[in-house]
Design a protein around this motif. Structure first.
Motif, PDB file in Angstrom:
ATOM      1  N   LYS A  86       5.488  -7.944  -0.339  1.00 39.57           N
ATOM      2  CA  LYS A  86       4.180  -7.334  -0.571  1.00 39.57           C
ATOM      3  C   LYS A  86       4.278  -6.016  -1.339  1.00 39.57           C
ATOM      4  CE  LYS A  86       2.192  -9.333   3.584  1.00 39.57           C
ATOM      5  NZ  LYS A  86       1.617  -9.047   4.897  1.00 39.57           N
ATOM      6  N   SER A  87       5.482  -5.457  -1.471  1.00 42.50           N
ATOM      7  CA  SER A  87       5.629  -4.205  -2.225  1.00 42.50           C
ATOM      8  C   SER A  87       5.638  -4.530  -3.715  1.00 42.50           C
ATOM      9  CB  SER A  87       6.914  -3.472  -1.825  1.00 42.50           C
ATOM     10  OG  SER A  87       8.043  -4.196  -2.238  1.00 42.50           O
ATOM     11  N   ASN A 104       0.815  -1.224   0.000  1.00 45.93           N
ATOM     12  CA  ASN A 104       0.000   0.000   0.000  1.00 45.93           C
ATOM     13  C   ASN A 104       0.844   1.268   0.000  1.00 45.93           C
ATOM     14  OD1 ASN A 104      -2.320  -1.596   0.059  1.00 45.93           O
ATOM     15  ND2 ASN A 104      -2.316  -1.661   2.285  1.00 45.93           N
ATOM     16  N   ASN A 105       1.941   1.263  -0.745  1.00 46.74           N
ATOM     17  CA  ASN A 105       2.818   2.435  -0.898  1.00 46.74           C
ATOM     18  C   ASN A 105       3.316   2.971   0.436  1.00 46.74           C
ATOM     19  OD1 ASN A 105       2.431   2.267  -3.682  1.00 46.74           O
ATOM     20  ND2 ASN A 105       0.678   3.631  -3.603  1.00 46.74           N
ATOM     21  N   LYS A 106       3.552   2.096   1.387  1.00 48.61           N
ATOM     22  CA  LYS A 106       4.003   2.496   2.711  1.00 48.61           C
ATOM     23  C   LYS A 106       5.508   2.255   2.832  1.00 48.61           C
ATOM     24  CE  LYS A 106       2.629   0.061   6.193  1.00 48.61           C
ATOM     25  NZ  LYS A 106       1.878  -0.584   7.266  1.00 48.61           N
ATOM     26  N   ILE A 107       6.191   3.211   3.450  1.00 49.08           N
ATOM     27  CA  ILE A 107       7.631   3.134   3.656  1.00 49.08           C
ATOM     28  C   ILE A 107       7.899   3.243   5.152  1.00 49.08           C
ATOM     29  CG2 ILE A 107       9.854   4.232   3.210  1.00 49.08           C
ATOM     30  CD1 ILE A 107       8.564   5.492   0.729  1.00 49.08           C
ATOM     31  N   LEU A 110       7.686  -4.621  10.214  1.00 46.05           N
ATOM     32  CA  LEU A 110       6.729  -4.553   9.102  1.00 46.05           C
ATOM     33  C   LEU A 110       5.358  -5.101   9.520  1.00 46.05           C
ATOM     34  CD1 LEU A 110       8.811  -5.613   5.977  1.00 46.05           C
ATOM     35  CD2 LEU A 110       7.785  -3.401   6.403  1.00 46.05           C
ATOM     36  N   ALA A 111       5.356  -6.188  10.267  1.00 45.34           N
ATOM     37  CA  ALA A 111       4.098  -6.807  10.678  1.00 45.34           C
ATOM     38  C   ALA A 111       3.341  -5.921  11.665  1.00 45.34           C
ATOM     39  CB  ALA A 111       4.360  -8.175  11.292  1.00 45.34           C
ATOM     40  N   SER A 112       4.082  -5.209  12.509  1.00 45.01           N
ATOM     41  CA  SER A 112       3.396  -4.373  13.510  1.00 45.01           C
ATOM     42  C   SER A 112       2.816  -3.102  12.925  1.00 45.01           C
ATOM     43  CB  SER A 112       4.362  -4.022  14.650  1.00 45.01           C
ATOM     44  OG  SER A 112       5.381  -3.160  14.179  1.00 45.01           O
ATOM     45  N   ASN A 113       3.345  -2.664  11.780  1.00 42.59           N
ATOM     46  CA  ASN A 113       2.834  -1.434  11.177  1.00 42.59           C
ATOM     47  C   ASN A 113       1.961  -1.808  10.040  1.00 42.59           C
ATOM     48  OD1 ASN A 113       4.115   0.477  12.872  1.00 42.59           O
ATOM     49  ND2 ASN A 113       6.048  -0.040  11.911  1.00 42.59           N
ATOM     50  N   ASN A 128      13.422   6.665  16.471  1.00 42.97           N
ATOM     51  CA  ASN A 128      12.373   5.667  16.253  1.00 42.97           C
ATOM     52  C   ASN A 128      12.049   5.544  14.767  1.00 42.97           C
ATOM     53  OD1 ASN A 128      12.074   5.049  18.970  1.00 42.97           O
ATOM     54  ND2 ASN A 128      10.564   6.676  19.277  1.00 42.97           N
ATOM     55  N   PRO A 129      11.695   4.336  14.313  1.00 46.08           N
ATOM     56  CA  PRO A 129      11.308   4.168  12.904  1.00 46.08           C
ATOM     57  C   PRO A 129      10.115   5.046  12.551  1.00 46.08           C
ATOM     58  CG  PRO A 129      11.701   2.044  13.928  1.00 46.08           C
ATOM     59  CD  PRO A 129      11.735   3.053  15.028  1.00 46.08           C
ATOM     60  N   LYS A 130      10.133   5.550  11.316  1.00 47.22           N
ATOM     61  CA  LYS A 130       9.065   6.430  10.829  1.00 47.22           C
ATOM     62  C   LYS A 130       8.327   5.754   9.688  1.00 47.22           C
ATOM     63  CE  LYS A 130      11.518  10.763  11.689  1.00 47.22           C
ATOM     64  NZ  LYS A 130      12.066  11.958  11.039  1.00 47.22           N
ATOM     65  N   ILE A 131       7.027   6.004   9.633  1.00 43.07           N
ATOM     66  CA  ILE A 131       6.213   5.535   8.514  1.00 43.07           C
ATOM     67  C   ILE A 131       6.000   6.729   7.590  1.00 43.07           C
ATOM     68  CG2 ILE A 131       4.010   4.572   7.810  1.00 43.07           C
ATOM     69  CD1 ILE A 131       3.847   3.256  10.562  1.00 43.07           C
ATOM     70  N   LEU A 132       6.415   6.575   6.329  1.00 44.82           N
ATOM     71  CA  LEU A 132       6.350   7.677   5.362  1.00 44.82           C
ATOM     72  C   LEU A 132       5.626   7.216   4.106  1.00 44.82           C
ATOM     73  CD1 LEU A 132      10.062   8.815   5.705  1.00 44.82           C
ATOM     74  CD2 LEU A 132       8.095   9.925   6.726  1.00 44.82           C
ATOM     75  N   ASP A 133       5.405   8.173   3.207  1.00 40.86           N
ATOM     76  CA  ASP A 133       4.845   7.856   1.902  1.00 40.86           C
ATOM     77  C   ASP A 133       5.771   8.411   0.817  1.00 40.86           C
ATOM     78  OD1 ASP A 133       4.436  10.547   2.116  1.00 40.86           O
ATOM     79  OD2 ASP A 133       2.266  10.485   1.962  1.00 40.86           O
ATOM     80  N   TYR A 134       5.340   8.335  -0.431  1.00 45.29           N
ATOM     81  CA  TYR A 134       6.176   8.746  -1.558  1.00 45.29           C
ATOM     82  C   TYR A 134       5.990  10.209  -1.958  1.00 45.29           C
ATOM     83  CZ  TYR A 134       7.388   3.893  -2.234  1.00 45.29           C
ATOM     84  OH  TYR A 134       7.878   2.632  -2.046  1.00 45.29           O
ATOM     85  N   SER A 135       5.374  11.005  -1.129  1.00 42.35           N
ATOM     86  CA  SER A 135       5.153  12.405  -1.480  1.00 42.35           C
ATOM     87  C   SER A 135       6.436  13.208  -1.282  1.00 42.35           C
ATOM     88  CB  SER A 135       4.033  12.993  -0.623  1.00 42.35           C
ATOM     89  OG  SER A 135       4.443  13.086   0.724  1.00 42.35           O
TER      90      SER A 135
END
Length: 178
Positions: free
Chosen positions: A140-141, A79-82, A175-178, A95-102
């Motif tokens: 899954k990507s 789902n385009n998640k980084i 990956l599984a937790s996010n 801490n790890p960050k969840i980002l997108d492609y913007s």
């Protein structure tokens, strides 16, 4: 000698075949096959990866000269998640960050971190040492995500990056937790 009746010879007419139409059709077919051949070529991005090497007696650890401050790991998820983190996952710098492609997502993050790493390296007397990015696409990507992140590497002017498909157990849990 008696006059023999002369044979009447039939006149052979020169038969001309007009090849103008055939030439036109030939050129049309040549052009058609040239266009079809050009359009049917697959558009592929060249990507050279090293051969997989495994030796049970020898294990290699990326040390980056003992400096894990230059390492940025990017995990590509569905789902385009980084998910990105700096340093090593066992002892991340933040801490790890969840980002997108913007442009305010991964691009902004890469530009900021790369400039900080260049400043940090310049303070150590190594002004040309920038970020080292490890790109890890999950199963899954999709391929578009990989191409997009490679484009972001070019935009952020990060020269040193690697594409790795081996996930550590900690990364799989992340990956599984996010």
């Amino acid at each position: 000698m008696k006059n023999l009746p002369q044979k009447v010879r039939s006149r052979k007419l020169n038969s001309r075949v007009d090849l103008t139409a055939m030439v036109s059709v030939s050129f049309l077919l040549i052009i058609f096959f040239m266009v079809v051949g050009e359009l049917s070529k697959s558009k592929v991005m060249d990507l050279s990866l090293p051969e997989k090497y495994s030796d049970k007696e020898f294990t290699c650890v990326i040390s980056c000269g003992g400096d894990s401050n230059r390492i940025i790991t990017i995990l590509l998820d569905e789902n385009n998640k980084i998910i990105t983190y700096s340093g090593l996952l066992a002892a991340p710098r933040e801490n790890p960050k969840i980002l997108d492609y913007s442009k305010n997502g991964i691009r902004k993050e890469l530009l900021e971190k790369n400039s900080k790493i260049i400043e940090y390296s310049a303070a150590l007397g190594k002004p040309k040492n920038g970020a080292i990015v490890i790109i890890k696409p999950s199963k899954k990507s999709n391929f578009k995500n990989l191409v997009d992140i490679l484009d972001e590497m070019a935009i952020a002017k990060i020269d040193t990056y690697a594409i790795v498909n081996d996930f550590s157990p900690e990364e799989s849990k992340l990956l599984a937790s996010n």
